[in-house]
Design an enzyme around this catalytic site. Structure first.
Site, short mmCIF file in Angstrom:
data_model
loop_
_atom_site.label_atom_id
_atom_site.label_comp_id
_atom_site.label_asym_id
_atom_site.label_seq_id
_atom_site.Cartn_x
_atom_site.Cartn_y
_atom_site.Cartn_z
N HIS A 32 0.83 -1.21 0.00
CA HIS A 32 0.00 0.00 0.00
C HIS A 32 0.86 1.26 0.00
CE1 HIS A 32 -3.52 -2.43 1.94
NE2 HIS A 32 -3.51 -2.52 0.63
N HIS A 33 2.18 1.12 -0.23
CA HIS A 33 3.02 2.33 -0.17
C HIS A 33 2.64 3.31 -1.27
CE1 HIS A 33 5.21 0.45 -3.44
NE2 HIS A 33 5.90 1.56 -3.61
N LYS A 89 -2.30 -2.48 -8.03
CA LYS A 89 -2.61 -2.90 -9.40
C LYS A 89 -2.05 -4.27 -9.69
CE LYS A 89 -3.67 -1.28 -13.71
NZ LYS A 89 -4.41 -2.54 -13.79
N LYS A 125 7.81 -4.73 -9.99
CA LYS A 125 7.66 -4.39 -11.41
C LYS A 125 7.27 -2.92 -11.59
CE LYS A 125 5.60 -7.92 -13.29
NZ LYS A 125 4.61 -8.85 -13.84
N ASP A 144 8.68 2.69 -13.10
CA ASP A 144 8.14 4.00 -12.67
C ASP A 144 6.65 4.14 -12.94
OD1 ASP A 144 10.60 4.99 -11.67
OD2 ASP A 144 11.25 5.41 -13.71
N LYS A 178 -2.63 -8.75 -6.91
CA LYS A 178 -2.96 -9.82 -7.85
C LYS A 178 -4.23 -10.53 -7.40
CE LYS A 178 -1.00 -11.51 -11.62
NZ LYS A 178 -0.09 -10.82 -12.55
N SER A 210 -1.32 -0.51 -19.05
CA SER A 210 -2.48 -0.42 -18.16
C SER A 210 -2.49 0.95 -17.46
CB SER A 210 -2.44 -1.51 -17.10
OG SER A 210 -3.07 -2.67 -17.59
P1 NAD Z 1 -2.82 -16.90 -21.49
O1 NAD Z 1 -3.83 -17.61 -20.70
O2 NAD Z 1 -3.28 -15.94 -22.51
O3 NAD Z 1 -1.83 -17.91 -22.21
C1 NAD Z 1 -1.09 -18.91 -21.57
C2 NAD Z 1 -0.82 -20.02 -22.58
O4 NAD Z 1 0.10 -20.94 -22.02
C3 NAD Z 1 -2.08 -20.80 -22.98
O5 NAD Z 1 -2.18 -20.84 -24.38
C4 NAD Z 1 -1.85 -22.18 -22.35
O6 NAD Z 1 -2.43 -23.23 -23.11
C5 NAD Z 1 -0.33 -22.26 -22.36
N1 NAD Z 1 0.20 -23.20 -21.38
C6 NAD Z 1 -0.25 -23.46 -20.13
N2 NAD Z 1 0.52 -24.37 -19.53
C7 NAD Z 1 1.47 -24.73 -20.43
C8 NAD Z 1 2.57 -25.63 -20.41
N3 NAD Z 1 2.85 -26.36 -19.34
N4 NAD Z 1 3.35 -25.73 -21.52
C9 NAD Z 1 3.09 -24.99 -22.62
N5 NAD Z 1 2.07 -24.12 -22.70
C10 NAD Z 1 1.27 -23.98 -21.62
O7 NAD Z 1 -1.88 -16.18 -20.39
P2 NAD Z 1 -0.96 -14.90 -20.59
O8 NAD Z 1 -1.77 -13.70 -20.24
O9 NAD Z 1 -0.26 -14.97 -21.91
O10 NAD Z 1 0.07 -15.11 -19.40
C11 NAD Z 1 1.22 -15.94 -19.52
C12 NAD Z 1 2.24 -15.57 -18.46
O11 NAD Z 1 2.59 -14.17 -18.61
C13 NAD Z 1 1.76 -15.71 -17.01
O12 NAD Z 1 2.85 -16.07 -16.21
C14 NAD Z 1 1.31 -14.30 -16.65
O13 NAD Z 1 1.34 -14.05 -15.27
C15 NAD Z 1 2.37 -13.49 -17.39
N6 NAD Z 1 1.99 -12.09 -17.65
C16 NAD Z 1 0.85 -11.80 -18.36
C17 NAD Z 1 0.54 -10.47 -18.60
C18 NAD Z 1 -0.64 -10.06 -19.46
O14 NAD Z 1 -0.76 -8.86 -19.76
N7 NAD Z 1 -1.51 -10.96 -19.87
C19 NAD Z 1 1.35 -9.45 -18.10
C20 NAD Z 1 2.50 -9.78 -17.39
C21 NAD Z 1 2.81 -11.12 -17.18
#
Ligand code: NAD
Length: 473
Positions: free
Chosen positions: A65-66, A71, A95, A100, A107, A364
């Site tokens: 909460h700092h 987000k 992150k 910044d 989450k 975002s």
């Molecule tokens: P998503 O649900 O759109 O896609 C994830 C994909 O990974 C799916 O197609 C799924 O079938 C596949 N998958 C799942 N387990 C698997 C495995 N063991 N081997 C191979 N493929 C596998 O999710 P996303 O939004 O792309 O998020 C992916 C990662 O990125 C997560 O760790 C998330 O926290 C991180 N992330 C996402 C965002 C965002 O804006 N969406 C931002 C920052 C970080």
């Protein structure tokens, strides 16, 4: 080592924090405060799935909460548990500090499998989850602002926004209660691709750094480098297509839930996405070889391995078999901390999640600002800029007596649209943040890895926020 003996994602983040804390001279109490999760909300509620009522487990964690609002995305997955959400929320805090973005980290997680539920079931669960957040004041433009993550997309964000406005109708800034919304519902152009595009900018910049490339015995520049991607969801698919189209990277391996494929001649990610849409699988893609299972692609020889699925994919179980020279963490926490120690000793460079996938929260933030200003970026200045550039071009034509062709003229006089400004802001953020991390790594001779440098960068900025608040002077 079996999965039971594997260290958890939360433990990995905690160990990485402690490793970085050794390089900081901050007060012990302040470090403990930065590390602690400030609020954890665990909810259960009923939902009708098919003909049955089931109890759904869900969480929202506000790590710090700092800065407010807090987000962070909302994840839909059967792997969701309190420690996982706490680890993800804390990564959000670090992150935001690195790039910044003036938010604390948070989450959300709902323990469901979105890939087997019907859209109307997901909608009911999403609306009920939002209602639970509203009830406890865990959502709002100045309180806590969710976004998409694994298993969610702009569709779920639209339901969250709609539910929030139903209960908080008339709240002037209510549209900023969630980001990652569809463009038609107060979202921003460029948000869907933002994380993958940010991953591309981060990889490109890192590959342009001569000292880092020399240490890896690689040529400078991203073009021509070979890449393997795990996960072709939002982050993985945009990372792949943008790296290919703008960076001339050669994707030679891809892994998805159903298996993995390899083609040393290169795989078009755009074509592969079409193939998966048509057949429901990445397997049997023309020219490519099916590998034994979904983990096999991670062990391919390549320049850059991009895990873009989930945490704990490179662990002590497979770290010795990893042949990539660099790991670009598009996902959160894909490399466990013990596997990282082993890989660093082998000379593998790891571009850490808390920097590399920060493009999503950066854009975002732009969406939140757009919602608070109630106006699209570029609306005021676009025509003015076009007029001014047009006058300049006419002046050059008059002075030189040479006519500039209409196509070139159109390019020269174009004012910036929202998408141009978003991409420009994202690129600037990714480039300048990497420079800050590298500066820390190069100036403190005991820091040899990028994750520790990124953590130190975050800790310094958060500590300075606390001191501005008058807490921990
Ligand atoms: P998503 O649900 O759109 O896609 C994830 C994909 O990974 C799916 O197609 C799924 O079938 C596949 N998958 C799942 N387990 C698997 C495995 N063991 N081997 C191979 N493929 C596998 O999710 P996303 O939004 O792309 O998020 C992916 C990662 O990125 C997560 O760790 C998330 O926290 C991180 N992330 C996402 C965002 C965002 O804006 N969406 C931002 C920052 C970080």
């Amino acid at each position: 080592m079996n999965k039971k003996n594997q260290i958890s994602f939360y433990e990995s983040v905690s160990r990485n924090f402690d490793k970085a804390a050794l390089h900081s001279n901050l007060d012990k109490g302040l470090l403990a405060q930065i590390k602690a999760c400030n609020a954890v909300y665990h909810i259960t509620f009923p939902a009708k799935i098919g003909d049955e009522y089931v109890v759904i487990e869900a969480y929202r964690v506000q790590h710090s909460h700092h800065r407010q609002p807090t987000k962070g995305g909302i994840r839909y997955s059967m792997e969701v548990n309190q420690e996982e959400v706490m680890a993800l929320a804390s990564l959000m805090t670090y992150k935001c500090a690195i790039v910044d973005v003036p938010f604390g980290g948070a989450k959300g997680g709902v323990k469901i499998n979105p890939f087997i539920l019907k859209p109307e079931e997901i909608e009911r669960i999403t609306r009920r989850y939002t209602l639970e957040l509203i009830k406890k004041n865990f959502i709002g433009p100045g309180i806590d602002v969710p976004a998409p993550d694994f298993g969610t997309s702009s569709r779920e964000m639209a339901w969250i926004y709609d539910t929030y406005m139903t209960f908080r109708g008339g709240e002037l800034d209510g549209i900023a209660c969630v980001t990652g919304k569809p463009v038609s519902q107060f979202g921003i152009r460029g948000r869907t691709e933002a994380t993958g595009r940010g991953v591309y900018y981060g990889i490109r910049e890192f590959c342009d750094e001569l000292p880092e490339m020399k240490a890896l015995k690689m040529d400078r520049g991203v073009a021509g480098k070979t890449m393997v991607i795990q996960g072709l969801g939002n982050v993985g698919s945009y990372t792949g297509t943008i790296c290919q189209e703008e960076g001339d990277v050669k994707v030679i391996g891809v892994s998805e839930y159903e298996g993995s494929i390899y083609d040393p001649k290169g795989i078009s990610v755009t074509e592969l996405l079409k193939h998966r849409k048509e057949t429901g699988s990445i397997l049997n893609f023309k020219g490519a070889k099916n590998l034994p299972d979904r983990m096999s692609a991670l062990e391919l020889e390549c320049d850059i391995l991009v895990p873009a699925a989930l945490e704990n994919q490179v662990t002590m179980q497979n770290a010795r078999k990893i042949k990539a020279k660099m790991i670009a963490e598009a996902a959160n926490g894909p490399v466990s901390s013990d596997a990282e120690e082993l890989l660093l000793k082998k000379g593998v460079a790891i571009i850490p999640d808390m920097y590399l996938n920060a493009g999503g929260v950066t854009v975002s933030y732009f969406e939140w600002l757009k919602n608070l200003s109630h106006m699209r970026f570029g609306r005021i200045e676009k025509r003015f800029d076009q007029q001014a550039y047009g006058n300049l071009v006419s002046m050059v034509e008059n002075l030189t007596g040479k006519y500039i062709g209409q196509r070139e003229k159109n390019l020269l006089v174009k004012g910036a649209d929202e998408i141009d400004l978003v991409r420009s802001g994202l690129e600037e953020t990714m480039v300048s943040s990497l420079q800050q991390i590298l500066e820390i790594k190069r100036s403190k001779n005991k820091i040899s890895d990028l994750r520790t440098a990124a953590f130190v960068c975050a800790l310094d900025k958060i500590a300075s926020d606390y001191s501005n608040l008058g807490v921990f002077p």
